[in-house]
Design an enzyme around this catalytic site. Sequence first.
Site, PDB file in Angstrom:
ATOM      1  N   GLU A 180      -5.139   7.437   7.057  1.00  0.00           N
ATOM      2  CA  GLU A 180      -4.038   6.710   7.690  1.00  0.00           C
ATOM      3  C   GLU A 180      -4.591   5.423   8.293  1.00  0.00           C
ATOM      4  O   GLU A 180      -5.544   5.446   9.062  1.00  0.00           O
ATOM      5  CB  GLU A 180      -3.391   7.570   8.775  1.00  0.00           C
ATOM      6  CG  GLU A 180      -2.312   6.876   9.581  1.00  0.00           C
ATOM      7  CD  GLU A 180      -1.180   6.352   8.711  1.00  0.00           C
ATOM      8  OE1 GLU A 180      -0.882   5.144   8.788  1.00  0.00           O
ATOM      9  OE2 GLU A 180      -0.601   7.149   7.944  1.00  0.00           O
ATOM     10  N   ASP A 237       5.224   4.367   0.405  1.00  0.00           N
ATOM     11  CA  ASP A 237       6.048   3.168   0.326  1.00  0.00           C
ATOM     12  C   ASP A 237       6.429   2.939  -1.136  1.00  0.00           C
ATOM     13  O   ASP A 237       5.557   2.832  -2.002  1.00  0.00           O
ATOM     14  CB  ASP A 237       5.257   1.966   0.844  1.00  0.00           C
ATOM     15  CG  ASP A 237       6.135   0.741   1.077  1.00  0.00           C
ATOM     16  OD1 ASP A 237       7.115   0.560   0.325  1.00  0.00           O
ATOM     17  OD2 ASP A 237       5.833  -0.033   2.002  1.00  0.00           O
TER      18      ASP A 237
END
Length: 212
Positions: free
Chosen positions: A69, A118
């Site tokens: 992340e 995304d």
Amino acid sequence: MRQRHKPWADDFLNDNTHLIVPDAKSNKGKWKEMFGNANPIHVEIGSGKGQFIAGMAEQHPDVNFIGIELAKSIIVIAGSKVKNAGQDNVLLLHVDAADLTELFAENEISAIYLNFSDPWPKKRHAKRRLTFHTFLRQYEHILQSEGEIVLKTDNQGLFEYSLVSFSQFGMDLTEVNLDLHSEEDPENVMTEYEEKFSAKGQPIYRCRAQFS
């Protein structure tokens, strides 16, 4: 969505280097040594606030999990979740996953999870999608021969694109699920986004793919 600054984030990162590994690239090829066992290693790209990886670690104590992340304000939340659960089969990497071959050696990983990535819907941004062929080439390098990619998304466009991308790359699709929550799957661990979208009645898509 812009994440609020966490004033305690830097202190958490500095105090928990055993959990959020500070120099990830130096451990390439040595991740089993980092975990202290020979269990298979699964990687989640974009681990968010950690609900999925913490849930998977609890469900599969005989598997080691690495969550990647980039957002500092988010990875510390995931770190807190894992730390509070006392899980020793999770490591987190605060890095950009643009080149996974810098982080992992050939055949070092057993599974890769792409959860609600995304979608980058504009055609000119296709190369940024995590199922674009340049990423698939990286996955093929770091995955073991029986390794798999597991994709979950609420975005139909990304799902359809990914199915085509996998197929054009010569991969085998072992699962294509157009409505994951239409039947109960006791082994499915939901992400934060998955809970949010499924509660609104949106279908959740999942597929599994392996390199031939």
